[in-house]
Design a protein around this motif. Structure first.
Motif: not given
Lengths: 473, 473, 473
Positions: A152-164
């Motif tokens: 899990v990247s820092a970016w995807s920790l921040e951007s939430g659930l987009a895309g499942g």
């Protein structure tokens, strides 16, 4: 405590209350009754803290320099020293770079008995042991080290659930610690995957270093075919003419006209290669009389690359359509146009004749069908279809597309198949060469659809075996 | 009760049973032992009830007019009066319009101590307090008001999970009540986000009123550039000719030929603007010697709009491809075609010469690469990639696309750069003007890739600082 | 046991521990304290086992032939005999084909009191009772049969969560057993849907047999229109000329020029049919003075097929763009080109005149807008938008697209509307015929947007009724 209790799975912590809440309480000291501790106030640590806070979980950040103001530290998060932070919780997320792991030795006694989550990644694949094993064996041997969240990247920790929600592999030698971190991942909106013991951290740490492994076979095949076809088209046409009569004109027309021919050949071949391995697999199953015989690796890889081959075919076919639309004129494709008057020695042309219009008709239809195949292979559309629908689109529509694409190729090439001057250097013209594979494929498919073979194949795919209990090689 | 128990998080409710189920039972009176009460039998209330029933949760609907038959009320759902419904449960979902909140005052005593979920939305942003605060402070001051589910439409309650589970912000001043509703949202298949105290309802109620805020910067920039480029192309060509020699022909060709030129310029510029802010950020980090210096707001907004700029570039480039394919003929782009015979004073042309074919080749290649970038920026594809793959595609392939697109522009314009009659009114021809930015960008990128700068940048991005502990402004 | 406890929801199992873990423990014998038993070591059984293991759940496989080596059996999974496997667990997944259900009778006593999950599918829809009812009533009448997971293919068990978690309907006559399986599905990363009693298995088993039911109306409509328009264009032009003057030339140009005209008509009509039912619904609501009057079935079906109609319109419009780009030349569309010299009796042409360029401009713009509509209707993009954004894109941009598309059609046809020789056989030319519907639609929409009607409609859609409490038919 109540709000934390919501996050707990329950059975490790028992609260007996009367409805007034003043009765006796037996509380097991569960790790999740405490805040989650994050060591390291860098980007990753802060993003991790942000996600935890949004999930409703309390967080303490431990920093070497707790006084320093940092952007993006969520409100309600205490930033304190390493030791103080660790003393407040039971689950400690180590958000420091791998290089700083040796510094963690000084926290060894503080971290005794705590669950330590190693979220680090390697910079490149090596044969040494994993970061998590190093941490567990050499630095924090008194802690319960759990590998997790490294995908899990820092970016995807921040951007939430987009895309499942994302799959997060988690492993540890301590089952209870692993279970705690699995539950934490679940609460944060991820889908944890239990990878078992810490030895599996080697696999887990390899995941973020992957570079599109599923695309390797298909792209290599495409570039290989592209090279072969470019050379074939170049030699069979322009270079032959140059060698024979010194004409360089056709070489100058290679980036447009020649390459467009290469694109057409490539698109049709890639599409055929999508359906070829399925046919091979069917004949193999018929020959061995069982579906339990394992496929050789090359066939297995090929079968798993069908989606990628199909998407590349769509990309190449779209390019071919744009090239063709730009070049479509009597100067380029004179044999598709009706002859008009000859004026001062120059032949003029009129509209396309029926073969030319059929070329556009079949090409457009094939591209439309291929686009439908492409759209239905995106994860979110695929997820909305049931198996029968998926098979209908990918198999029935797919073969229809291959059929129309082959017809497109035959319409184009059929004016030239009988012209012997196109068979230069003992090679067939490109349009003839490229239609052999799809024609063969269509014949084999029709053969497989014959009632006798088809019913046997259905039988085998339902589990029937001609020689039961044969031990597979 | 057992089925409800499944949905409970557990620790607020303790059931002691022997394996025969006839032992003693100490049951805390948990809110989820009761059905969920929905006040209001309108569209939203019925959709909410439907989703709850599918999740396996019991529902009671309270209606002013319980006798009236309504379509779409799920089976097993009791419709009764307001008071009766409220008396049966502990969690009450208020599915009435905001205008009817004052009528709820009559239920004030019935709702005492209950968890009341406010799902309402505002019609427009105003500076007044949120609906949830109004409800909590002015109408139902004895209830535990929780804001939630307002971002979920009736349609998405009915249509299920397509596209992944939705983030649902939830806030309340009562932690326990908030926890109950968070769990309810989780059970319904949403991903609840803890927004803290009820004051946050102002932010939560603003979410459904948002109108594509992430696209604002990119679309404004696009339309601004579109206007500027249209005027530039119009003035530099057709209007200049009209002013100088009264020729109106070129003005009539503006919707096709002129606008296609504008589309080409716009696509390349938008693509360059995707990669520009990253370069600025890199130089800024090198200059300040740290990555902890916050970016100014304009740069931050720009960085966050890169995906949108890229998608708009793809849209414009696709349009440019279609326009070009429709117009591609010697009459439009004579300088790309070989000269043929002159008959009765009219120049005829043959095939394209190599520059023209190269134009098509580079244009097609750039569009293909840009399509790959576009597809990989959809949420579900992006979610399936790891960070390294994402960077590879968006950065490496992206720069390759910018490079090929710039080459496309140079191939087109290069025949004219040395023709001084194109530099009218002291302005460069459009093709020259538009290639300046991407060329500069490519040079700066190459400069950044020089070993010395690149290693320092990598160091900084790993957290190294030239002047440690500098307090950011 | 602790690791399993993590997966449990808690309240069906109570563990009282002191913090040292040596206190008294009252443990209810929960089904999830035991491994999950899978009967059948075929593809499906092994895939199911693999997913369970990844989720962190223990698995025992029961096989008729436990000694046989099989590929893809996950490590840590015990393969043993049917009876032995069943004796180890409480939840038994029956992964055997429906044909083998009668053989299960011999396990009837072993399975007494166990939760048996029927994952089977039918090969075709029939009127008989469901597989689950057959199993529950005729074979394993002493077990708690739960229907579930039949919508999940072996492939999607293996491929994980790509595209978001899948809805899994679950039903059973035993509430507690259903709850256990619902929780199991949740733990495996699916989104379980409670379908109630086992009678619902008939619906559940029908789901995997569905073949794109949502597309039926739209595709039928499209092919119907395609047939009608093809015949109309064929008769009104080529066949008329053949009958009148024996000219066959236009018939030969049907696959390209004629079919392209059909594609254009089809795209515009499909797009108009997307917005037509909404207009009808609005007028109906105004006429009845309520939104609670149910729509007739045909209107309901039509409203639900709007997305599909729109996507088909996009597909057809894209094809039309490619066809047009390939054919765009004075020989095909002479009335769009400026006349050049006549040489030896043949008319030559120059560039397009403004009407032709406007044709390309409007066509390109309509296609670009339609592409945006298409992209925003994919599940994952749609999920990221709020209701206001969705309405803005689909309604505002959608009508803009219809408007520009109609303008495109008028620009094309306007040269011919006044030429009486095009009105052959008392029928209007195709371009005139096809613009009637969208023009009508735009007029009706403008009528609805008039302040008086619009405010009344808004009122009705907020729930206002002209004759309150009217019982709907």
């Amino acid at each position: 405590m109540a709000a934390n209790g919501k996050m707990s799975t329950g059975n490790e912590m028992v609260v007996l209350k009367t409805s007034e809440g003043d009765g006796p309480q037996y509380v097991k000291d569960s790790p999740r009754d405490h805040p989650i501790v994050i060591i390291g106030a860098g980007d990753y640590g802060r993003s991790f803290a942000g996600r935890l806070v949004k999930t409703g979980i309390r967080v303490v950040i431990g920093s070497r320099d707790p006084e320093r103001r940092r952007p993006n530290v969520p409100e309600d998060v205490v930033v304190t020293s390493h030791s103080d932070a660790i003393s407040r919780g039971k689950i400690v997320v180590l958000a420091v770079p791998r290089d700083a792991y040796s510094d963690m030795a000084e926290l060894r006694s503080d971290l005794t008995g705590k669950i330590v989550v190693d979220v680090s990644n390697k910079e490149r694949l090596d044969t040494e042991k994993s970061n998590a094993e190093y941490l567990s064996e050499d630095i924090l041997d008194k802690s319960l080290v759990v590998k997790g969240f490294n995908v899990v990247s820092a970016w995807s920790l921040e951007s939430g659930l987009a895309g499942g929600s994302k799959e997060v592999p988690i492993c540890s030698d301590d089952k209870e610690a692993r279970g705690e971190v699995i539950q934490l991942a679940k609460d944060m909106g991820f889908f944890p995957m239990d990878y078992g013991c810490l030895r599996a951290a080697r696999d887990v740490e390899a995941i973020p270093l992957r570079l599109l492994p599923g695309w390797r076979f298909a792209t290599k095949l495409m570039f290989g075919l592209l090279a072969f076809m470019s050379i074939y088209v170049l030699f069979q046409g322009p270079l032959y003419k140059y060698v024979k009569s010194g004409v360089t004109k056709d070489i100058q027309h290679f980036p447009g006209k020649g390459f467009n021919r290469v694109l057409a050949m490539l698109a049709l071949t890639l599409l055929a290669l999508v359906y070829f391995p399925g046919i091979i697999a069917a004949f193999r199953q018929l020959a061995y009389g069982t579906k339990y015989q394992r496929f050789p690796i090359w066939l297995d890889t090929w079968l798993k690359s069908r989606k990628q081959l199909g998407l590349l075919a769509l990309l190449v076919a779209s390019l071919h359509a744009i090239f063709s639309a730009c070049l479509m004129s009597p100067e380029y494709y004179y044999h598709m146009y009706e002859k008009g008057p000859v004026i001062e020695g120059r032949q003029f042309y009129g509209m396309m004749f029926w073969r030319g219009e059929l070329l556009i008709f079949t090409g457009g239809l094939a591209l439309a069908l291929m686009s439908v195949l492409g759209v239905t292979s995106t994860p979110s559309v695929q997820n909305a279809m049931n198996w029968r629908e998926f098979v209908f689109v990918q198999s029935k529509l797919g073969f229809a597309c291959l059929f129309v694409g082959t017809a497109h190729c035959i319409v184009y090439g059929s004016t030239g198949f009988n012209k012997m001057y196109l068979y230069v250097w003992y090679t067939p013209p490109p349009a003839l060469l490229v239609m052999l594979l799809p024609c063969l494929l269509i014949l084999l498919k029709l053969f497989l659809l014959s009632p006798c073979l088809n019913s046997r194949l259905m039988q085998i795919r339902r589990g029937w075996e001609s020689k039961p209990k044969a031990t597979p090689v």
